[in-house]
Design a protein around this motif. Structure first.
Motif, PDB file in Angstrom:
ATOM      1  N   SER A  14       0.868  -1.324  -0.067  1.00  0.00           N
ATOM      2  CA  SER A  14      -0.099  -0.081   0.069  1.00  0.00           C
ATOM      3  C   SER A  14       1.059   1.232  -0.014  1.00  0.00           C
ATOM      4  O   SER A  14       1.772   1.296   0.837  1.00  0.00           O
ATOM      5  N   GLY A  15       0.498   2.094  -0.795  1.00  0.00           N
ATOM      6  CA  GLY A  15       1.375   3.426  -1.069  1.00  0.00           C
ATOM      7  C   GLY A  15       2.278   3.356  -2.231  1.00  0.00           C
ATOM      8  O   GLY A  15       2.956   4.273  -2.491  1.00  0.00           O
ATOM      9  N   GLN A  44     -17.578  -6.593 -10.618  1.00  0.00           N
ATOM     10  CA  GLN A  44     -17.843  -6.251 -12.136  1.00  0.00           C
ATOM     11  C   GLN A  44     -16.625  -5.461 -12.546  1.00  0.00           C
ATOM     12  O   GLN A  44     -15.735  -4.710 -11.848  1.00  0.00           O
ATOM     13  N   ARG A  45     -16.409  -5.737 -13.920  1.00  0.00           N
ATOM     14  CA  ARG A  45     -15.237  -4.978 -14.676  1.00  0.00           C
ATOM     15  C   ARG A  45     -15.709  -3.616 -14.527  1.00  0.00           C
ATOM     16  O   ARG A  45     -16.842  -3.169 -14.671  1.00  0.00           O
ATOM     17  N   GLU A  46     -14.759  -2.358 -14.281  1.00  0.00           N
ATOM     18  CA  GLU A  46     -14.971  -1.275 -14.390  1.00  0.00           C
ATOM     19  C   GLU A  46     -14.028  -0.515 -15.151  1.00  0.00           C
ATOM     20  O   GLU A  46     -12.676  -0.949 -15.277  1.00  0.00           O
ATOM     21  N   TRP A  47     -14.374   0.688 -15.550  1.00  0.00           N
ATOM     22  CA  TRP A  47     -13.383   1.407 -16.500  1.00  0.00           C
ATOM     23  C   TRP A  47     -12.559   2.246 -15.543  1.00  0.00           C
ATOM     24  O   TRP A  47     -13.116   3.009 -14.478  1.00  0.00           O
ATOM     25  N   VAL A  48     -11.267   2.369 -15.872  1.00  0.00           N
ATOM     26  CA  VAL A  48     -10.251   3.170 -15.298  1.00  0.00           C
ATOM     27  C   VAL A  48      -9.915   4.463 -15.674  1.00  0.00           C
ATOM     28  O   VAL A  48      -9.919   5.701 -15.245  1.00  0.00           O
ATOM     29  N   ALA A  49      -9.361   4.291 -16.931  1.00  0.00           N
ATOM     30  CA  ALA A  49      -8.837   5.447 -17.685  1.00  0.00           C
ATOM     31  C   ALA A  49      -9.066   5.337 -19.384  1.00  0.00           C
ATOM     32  O   ALA A  49      -8.818   3.872 -19.716  1.00  0.00           O
ATOM     33  N   GLY A  50      -8.926   6.306 -20.057  1.00  0.00           N
ATOM     34  CA  GLY A  50      -8.814   6.361 -21.407  1.00  0.00           C
ATOM     35  C   GLY A  50      -8.144   7.440 -22.092  1.00  0.00           C
ATOM     36  O   GLY A  50      -7.916   8.308 -21.657  1.00  0.00           O
ATOM     37  N   ILE A  51      -7.471   7.107 -23.434  1.00  0.00           N
ATOM     38  CA  ILE A  51      -6.559   8.204 -24.090  1.00  0.00           C
ATOM     39  C   ILE A  51      -7.089   7.897 -25.464  1.00  0.00           C
ATOM     40  O   ILE A  51      -7.130   6.732 -25.948  1.00  0.00           O
ATOM     41  N   ASP A  52      -7.307   9.107 -26.345  1.00  0.00           N
ATOM     42  CA  ASP A  52      -7.796   8.871 -27.516  1.00  0.00           C
ATOM     43  C   ASP A  52      -6.538   9.183 -28.336  1.00  0.00           C
ATOM     44  O   ASP A  52      -5.241   9.178 -28.039  1.00  0.00           O
ATOM     45  N   SER A  53      -6.719   9.346 -29.642  1.00  0.00           N
ATOM     46  CA  SER A  53      -5.572   9.367 -30.805  1.00  0.00           C
ATOM     47  C   SER A  53      -5.060  10.752 -30.603  1.00  0.00           C
ATOM     48  O   SER A  53      -3.860  10.839 -31.132  1.00  0.00           O
ATOM     49  N   VAL A  63      -9.968   6.909  -9.185  1.00  0.00           N
ATOM     50  CA  VAL A  63      -8.347   6.873  -9.291  1.00  0.00           C
ATOM     51  C   VAL A  63      -7.807   8.309  -9.578  1.00  0.00           C
ATOM     52  O   VAL A  63      -6.767   8.372  -9.941  1.00  0.00           O
ATOM     53  N   LYS A  64      -8.678   9.253  -9.889  1.00  0.00           N
ATOM     54  CA  LYS A  64      -8.223  10.573  -9.798  1.00  0.00           C
ATOM     55  C   LYS A  64      -7.119  11.076  -8.935  1.00  0.00           C
ATOM     56  O   LYS A  64      -7.332  11.031  -7.846  1.00  0.00           O
ATOM     57  N   GLY A  65      -6.091  11.529  -9.782  1.00  0.00           N
ATOM     58  CA  GLY A  65      -4.899  11.932  -8.729  1.00  0.00           C
ATOM     59  C   GLY A  65      -4.012  10.996  -8.500  1.00  0.00           C
ATOM     60  O   GLY A  65      -2.662  11.385  -8.106  1.00  0.00           O
ATOM     61  N   ARG A  66      -4.168   9.778  -8.794  1.00  0.00           N
ATOM     62  CA  ARG A  66      -3.420   8.584  -8.534  1.00  0.00           C
ATOM     63  C   ARG A  66      -2.947   7.741  -9.594  1.00  0.00           C
ATOM     64  O   ARG A  66      -1.907   7.204  -9.609  1.00  0.00           O
ATOM     65  N   ILE A  67      -3.565   8.239 -10.804  1.00  0.00           N
ATOM     66  CA  ILE A  67      -3.351   7.369 -12.158  1.00  0.00           C
ATOM     67  C   ILE A  67      -3.201   8.326 -13.220  1.00  0.00           C
ATOM     68  O   ILE A  67      -4.029   9.117 -13.462  1.00  0.00           O
ATOM     69  N   THR A  68      -2.119   8.044 -14.080  1.00  0.00           N
ATOM     70  CA  THR A  68      -2.060   8.642 -15.540  1.00  0.00           C
ATOM     71  C   THR A  68      -1.603   7.835 -16.546  1.00  0.00           C
ATOM     72  O   THR A  68      -0.985   6.826 -16.439  1.00  0.00           O
ATOM     73  N   MET A  82       0.536   4.064 -12.152  1.00  0.00           N
ATOM     74  CA  MET A  82      -0.308   4.116 -10.744  1.00  0.00           C
ATOM     75  C   MET A  82       0.323   4.206  -9.523  1.00  0.00           C
ATOM     76  O   MET A  82       1.483   3.672  -9.323  1.00  0.00           O
ATOM     77  N   ASN A  83       0.012   5.396  -8.831  1.00  0.00           N
ATOM     78  CA  ASN A  83       0.817   5.924  -7.640  1.00  0.00           C
ATOM     79  C   ASN A  83      -0.151   5.768  -6.535  1.00  0.00           C
ATOM     80  O   ASN A  83      -1.269   5.792  -6.539  1.00  0.00           O
ATOM     81  N   ASN A  84       0.489   5.820  -5.106  1.00  0.00           N
ATOM     82  CA  ASN A  84      -0.327   5.796  -3.980  1.00  0.00           C
ATOM     83  C   ASN A  84      -1.322   4.684  -3.841  1.00  0.00           C
ATOM     84  O   ASN A  84      -2.610   4.745  -3.842  1.00  0.00           O
ATOM     85  N   LEU A  85      -0.913   3.566  -4.425  1.00  0.00           N
ATOM     86  CA  LEU A  85      -1.730   2.447  -4.564  1.00  0.00           C
ATOM     87  C   LEU A  85      -2.259   1.870  -3.280  1.00  0.00           C
ATOM     88  O   LEU A  85      -1.801   2.011  -2.177  1.00  0.00           O
ATOM     89  N   LYS A  86      -3.630   1.526  -3.266  1.00  0.00           N
ATOM     90  CA  LYS A  86      -4.406   1.197  -2.180  1.00  0.00           C
ATOM     91  C   LYS A  86      -4.949  -0.423  -2.281  1.00  0.00           C
ATOM     92  O   LYS A  86      -5.161  -0.813  -3.477  1.00  0.00           O
ATOM     93  N   PRO A  87      -5.239  -1.023  -1.244  1.00  0.00           N
ATOM     94  CA  PRO A  87      -5.569  -2.530  -1.355  1.00  0.00           C
ATOM     95  C   PRO A  87      -6.788  -2.658  -2.248  1.00  0.00           C
ATOM     96  O   PRO A  87      -7.057  -3.572  -3.096  1.00  0.00           O
ATOM     97  N   GLU A  88      -7.765  -1.426  -2.323  1.00  0.00           N
ATOM     98  CA  GLU A  88      -8.740  -1.507  -3.049  1.00  0.00           C
ATOM     99  C   GLU A  88      -8.559  -1.578  -4.614  1.00  0.00           C
ATOM    100  O   GLU A  88      -9.317  -1.617  -5.515  1.00  0.00           O
ATOM    101  N   ASP A  89      -7.372  -1.372  -5.059  1.00  0.00           N
ATOM    102  CA  ASP A  89      -6.971  -1.318  -6.288  1.00  0.00           C
ATOM    103  C   ASP A  89      -6.643  -2.558  -6.909  1.00  0.00           C
ATOM    104  O   ASP A  89      -6.172  -2.854  -8.151  1.00  0.00           O
ATOM    105  N   THR A  90      -6.377  -3.761  -5.910  1.00  0.00           N
ATOM    106  CA  THR A  90      -6.380  -5.047  -6.505  1.00  0.00           C
ATOM    107  C   THR A  90      -7.071  -5.392  -7.395  1.00  0.00           C
ATOM    108  O   THR A  90      -8.474  -5.315  -7.159  1.00  0.00           O
ATOM    109  N   ALA A  91      -6.676  -5.727  -8.514  1.00  0.00           N
ATOM    110  CA  ALA A  91      -7.609  -6.271  -9.488  1.00  0.00           C
ATOM    111  C   ALA A  91      -6.750  -6.819 -10.773  1.00  0.00           C
ATOM    112  O   ALA A  91      -5.689  -6.815 -10.689  1.00  0.00           O
TER     113      ALA A  91
END
Length: 115
Positions: A14-15, A44-53, A63-68, A82-91
């Motif tokens: 964690s962290g 269930q599967r959940e969306w985390v982030a996306g980047i277009d062309s 995850v805002k502020g922790r994932i780029t 992924m920074n400052n990871l938490k147990p709930e990020d386990t997936a």
């Protein structure tokens, strides 16, 4: 046919931080959008982030502020830092793209965050 291959998962405290990679082949990388999703155990599967062309990106509020998310055209890769990871990020983390109306998924990479 487009193929997506994820890598970079693992066990972290964690962290801690991880950088996931999604390697794209068989498609014009410069024109496609890539999204990251995750599936926590028993959920269930959940969306985390996306980047277009164009490089425009969005993150889920959870995850805002922790994932780029970023992309590197020369390597045909998309990254999820992924920074400052938490147990709930386990997936299991998957990258995905939409090609001619069909969703194409990678095989996933496991991220486990210990408390």
């Amino acid at each position: 046919q487009v193929q997506l291959v994820e890598s970079g998962g693992g066990l972290v405290q964690s962290g801690g931080s991880l950088r996931l990679s999604c390697e794209v082949s068989g498609s014009d990388f410069s024109s496609i959008r890539i999204d990251w999703h995750r599936q926590p155990p028993g959920k269930q599967r959940e969306w985390v982030a996306g980047i277009d062309s164009t490089g425009t990106s969005r993150n889920a509020d959870s995850v805002k502020g922790r994932i780029t998310i970023s992309r590197e055209s020369a390597k045909k890769m998309v990254f999820l830092q992924m920074n400052n990871l938490k147990p709930e990020d386990t997936a299991i983390y998957y990258c995905e793209t939409l090609l001619r109306g069909q969703r194409v998924w990678g095989q996933g990479t496991q991220v486990t965050v210990s408390s």
